[in-house]
Design a protein around this motif. Structure first.
Motif, PDB file in Angstrom:
ATOM      1  N   ALA A 163      -9.718  10.172   7.371  1.00  0.00           N
ATOM      2  CA  ALA A 163      -8.908  10.203   6.152  1.00  0.00           C
ATOM      3  C   ALA A 163      -7.476  10.638   6.463  1.00  0.00           C
ATOM      4  O   ALA A 163      -6.533  10.175   5.819  1.00  0.00           O
ATOM      5  N   TRP A 164      -7.299  11.505   7.447  1.00  0.00           N
ATOM      6  CA  TRP A 164      -5.951  11.979   7.808  1.00  0.00           C
ATOM      7  C   TRP A 164      -5.104  10.877   8.411  1.00  0.00           C
ATOM      8  O   TRP A 164      -3.872  10.968   8.435  1.00  0.00           O
ATOM      9  N   ALA A 191      13.010   3.655   8.893  1.00  0.00           N
ATOM     10  CA  ALA A 191      14.341   4.258   8.749  1.00  0.00           C
ATOM     11  C   ALA A 191      15.107   4.114  10.067  1.00  0.00           C
ATOM     12  O   ALA A 191      16.287   3.746  10.085  1.00  0.00           O
ATOM     13  N   LEU A 247       0.838  -1.206   0.000  1.00  0.00           N
ATOM     14  CA  LEU A 247       0.000   0.000   0.000  1.00  0.00           C
ATOM     15  C   LEU A 247       0.869   1.250   0.000  1.00  0.00           C
ATOM     16  O   LEU A 247       0.411   2.338  -0.321  1.00  0.00           O
ATOM     17  N   TYR A 248       2.132   1.077   0.396  1.00  0.00           N
ATOM     18  CA  TYR A 248       3.034   2.216   0.514  1.00  0.00           C
ATOM     19  C   TYR A 248       3.714   2.484  -0.828  1.00  0.00           C
ATOM     20  O   TYR A 248       3.880   3.620  -1.237  1.00  0.00           O
ATOM     21  N   ALA A 249       4.110   1.429  -1.496  1.00  0.00           N
ATOM     22  CA  ALA A 249       4.848   1.614  -2.748  1.00  0.00           C
ATOM     23  C   ALA A 249       4.405   0.570  -3.761  1.00  0.00           C
ATOM     24  O   ALA A 249       4.377  -0.618  -3.456  1.00  0.00           O
ATOM     25  N   SER A 306       1.097   6.091   7.558  1.00  0.00           N
ATOM     26  CA  SER A 306       2.165   5.753   6.614  1.00  0.00           C
ATOM     27  C   SER A 306       3.457   6.477   6.962  1.00  0.00           C
ATOM     28  O   SER A 306       4.539   5.892   6.926  1.00  0.00           O
ATOM     29  N   LEU A 307       3.328   7.758   7.283  1.00  0.00           N
ATOM     30  CA  LEU A 307       4.513   8.564   7.580  1.00  0.00           C
ATOM     31  C   LEU A 307       5.234   8.004   8.806  1.00  0.00           C
ATOM     32  O   LEU A 307       6.457   7.820   8.791  1.00  0.00           O
ATOM     33  N   ILE A 333      -4.584   8.016   7.295  1.00  0.00           N
ATOM     34  CA  ILE A 333      -3.859   7.253   6.273  1.00  0.00           C
ATOM     35  C   ILE A 333      -2.449   7.825   6.072  1.00  0.00           C
ATOM     36  O   ILE A 333      -1.473   7.098   6.239  1.00  0.00           O
ATOM     37  N   PRO A 334      -2.310   9.139   5.745  1.00  0.00           N
ATOM     38  CA  PRO A 334      -0.926   9.638   5.609  1.00  0.00           C
ATOM     39  C   PRO A 334      -0.159   9.628   6.938  1.00  0.00           C
ATOM     40  O   PRO A 334       1.044   9.371   6.934  1.00  0.00           O
TER      41      PRO A 334
END
Ligand code: SF4
Ligand code: SF4
Ligand code: SF4
Lengths: 229, 261
Positions: free
Chosen positions: A155-156, A170, A36-38, A162-163, A158-159
């Motif tokens: 909806a917010w 990382a 879903l990310y890439a 993911s973030l 989702i980003p």
């Protein structure tokens, strides 16, 4: 008392279990949602089936959420040290952080003695706690929030989810690199619960001093072990 | 069909006969759905389901003056001009036809449910068995062959109208004037551009939208831009960057480390 005249006891068993539960569940959560990310990773869905991976994501989410609570029961000492240390970020920790990049490229500047956790580890702990809260909060709203919370807010998530996952990944890469490549001795602390006296004095001098003061180990033992190393 | 089309539900004319619900199931081969137990209500289903894409809502309401009202509305996908479901789909499984119909391609859909979370009307439903997203497709396969959607075709009360967007807009304006005589609060919904760019499912509402459970100010969420334009690309760059960075650090440490030794 050193173990085998060489190792300083560091982590309790429950604490190590929680560390691995947290690490493995995070990586599995990351992998099961990667398509879903890439788009590049769509093949992961094609191989294992989207539905299976989506169920696995929920399964590992439960483990990821439960881990700190398991830790509070099984490894109270380890977690209280972790919390106390992380929230006592001092001058020496800052100096450590500023000089730390040199050690990455193999230069060894003189460092202030570090406690049970060094400045970098403290930052990582704080970051992981923050990401845990963000991931769990946004994840639960996505999972259970339908009909309770309006979509204009959901909806917010989702980003945000993911973030946080991206930053967490990382950080995990850096953490694994430092443990496996840069300081393989430190890995022993998370597999066996103990680290060599030499490594301990070198990387956690202030903590070793505390142990000597408390009588957990003696200076003589440490010095002997360091000479042997 | 290169012409922009639209459906107009004239709510004041709707008698809530639910023929459109049946017609929708018929055209799409959707089975009967007993998911809502009967406990005295008139509304057939509590909400949309993976096999009920079109629902006549029948809401009972007592107004400030103590008068009883029964509010009907046909509820399904709105076919937004800026469809949040499509813009936020990670698999690019949703497309917008020239007619304005917003259609899910089941072969590409992975059932993640982002479309439902992003939709300001909370429309799509994931079929748990097939793990595919489902919703009204404006009968795009019919309209591309010059037919009207199944629900509009079957409506006997002429409550569901279908035609070009221009014709439907004109009809909506005309009908609004008539409806206003009996319903002073009547208004159009989705006919003109709004937060979702206007919709191809349009309404003449005798009462304000909230009476029918519709958002007063629907909006395609900005979070989708953040996700699509920043989070996903940055995530990719960061992933590659982190690996490259660590490899670089590793080699530098070999070079400097040797010098030091
Ligand atoms: S109503 Fe929802 S599902 Fe339909 S087009 Fe708009 S955003 Fe997509
Ligand atoms: S459920 Fe399917 S259509 Fe909806 S966002 Fe996910 S992949 Fe796209
Ligand atoms: S347009 Fe077609 S799919 Fe949509 S509600 Fe009507 S019959 Fe069902």
């Amino acid at each position: 008392m050193l173990i085998d005249n060489r190792y300083v006891p560091r982590h309790q068993k429950g604490f190590m279990i929680c560390h691995w539960l947290n690490g493995v569940s995070f990586l599995m959560l990351f992998l099961t949602a990667l398509p879903l990310y890439a788009d590049t990773f769509l093949f992961v869905y094609n191989i294992f089936g989207a539905k299976t991976l989506q169920y696995m994501h929920r399964f590992f989410a439960v483990i990821f959420i439960a881990t700190p609570f398991i830790g509070l029961c099984m490894a109270r000492d380890g977690y209280s040290t972790l919390l106390k240390q992380a929230f006592s970020f001092g001058r020496d920790d800052l100096i450590f952080l500023l000089k730390f990049p040199f050690t990455l490229v193999g230069i060894e500047p003189s460092m202030p003695k570090q406690g049970f956790y060094n400045g970098g580890e403290k930052i990582n702990i704080l970051l992981q706690m923050f990401l845990w809260l963000v991931l769990v909060g946004s994840g639960l709203i996505l999972w259970f929030g339908n009909g309770v919370i309006d979509n204009s807010i959901r909806a917010w998530m989702i980003p945000i989810h993911s973030l946080a996952a991206g930053i967490g990944f990382a950080a995990a890469l850096a953490h694994i690199y430092l443990a496996v490549v840069q300081n393989p001795d430190s890995l022993h602390g998370m597999t066996d619960g103990s680290i060599t006296a030499d490594y301990a004095s070198h990387h956690h001098g202030a903590w070793v001093d505390e142990l000597i003061e408390k009588g957990t180990v003696t200076k003589k033992e440490i010095d002997a072990a360091r000479r042997a190393a | 069909m290169a012409i922009e089309m639209a459906m107009l539900h004239d709510v004041a004319r709707c008698s809530a006969c639910r023929a459109c619900m049946v017609a929708c199931k018929q055209w799409h081969d959707l089975p009967a759905d007993f998911s809502t137990p009967f406990n005295g209500q008139y509304q057939s289903h509590k909400d949309l389901t993976p096999t009920t894409w079109n629902l006549i809502k029948m809401n009972e309401r007592v107004d400030a003056g103590g008068k009883f009202h029964w509010d009907f509305i046909k509820f399904q996908c709105m076919h937004c001009s800026k469809p949040a479901c499509m813009l936020g789909c990670p698999e690019h499984a949703i497309s917008q036809k020239d007619s304005g119909a917003v259609v899910i391609d089941e072969d590409k859909c992975v059932g993640c449910g982002y479309c439902r979370t992003n939709c300001p009307f909370n429309v799509p439903r994931i079929d748990p068995e097939r793990n595919k997203s489902t919703k009204c497709d404006l009968c795009f396969d019919r309209i591309e062959h010059g037919m009207v959607p199944s629900c509009a075709k079957t409506c006997t009360a002429e409550a569901i109208n279908f035609g070009t967007k221009a014709a439907m807009t004109k009809l909506a304006e005309e009908r609004l004037k008539e409806v206003r005589m009996n319903h002073p609060n009547a208004q159009l919904y989705g006919v003109h551009s709004n937060g979702v760019g206007g919709t191809h499912m349009m309404y003449i509402l005798p009462e304000p939208p909230e009476v029918y459970g519709l958002p007063v100010d629907p909006k395609t969420p900005d979070s989708i831009d953040l996700w699509r334009d920043y989070v996903r690309p940055i995530g990719k760059i960061a992933g590659v960057g982190a690996v490259a960075g660590l490899a670089g650090v590793f080699f530098l440490s070999k070079i400097f480390g040797k010098k030091g030794a």
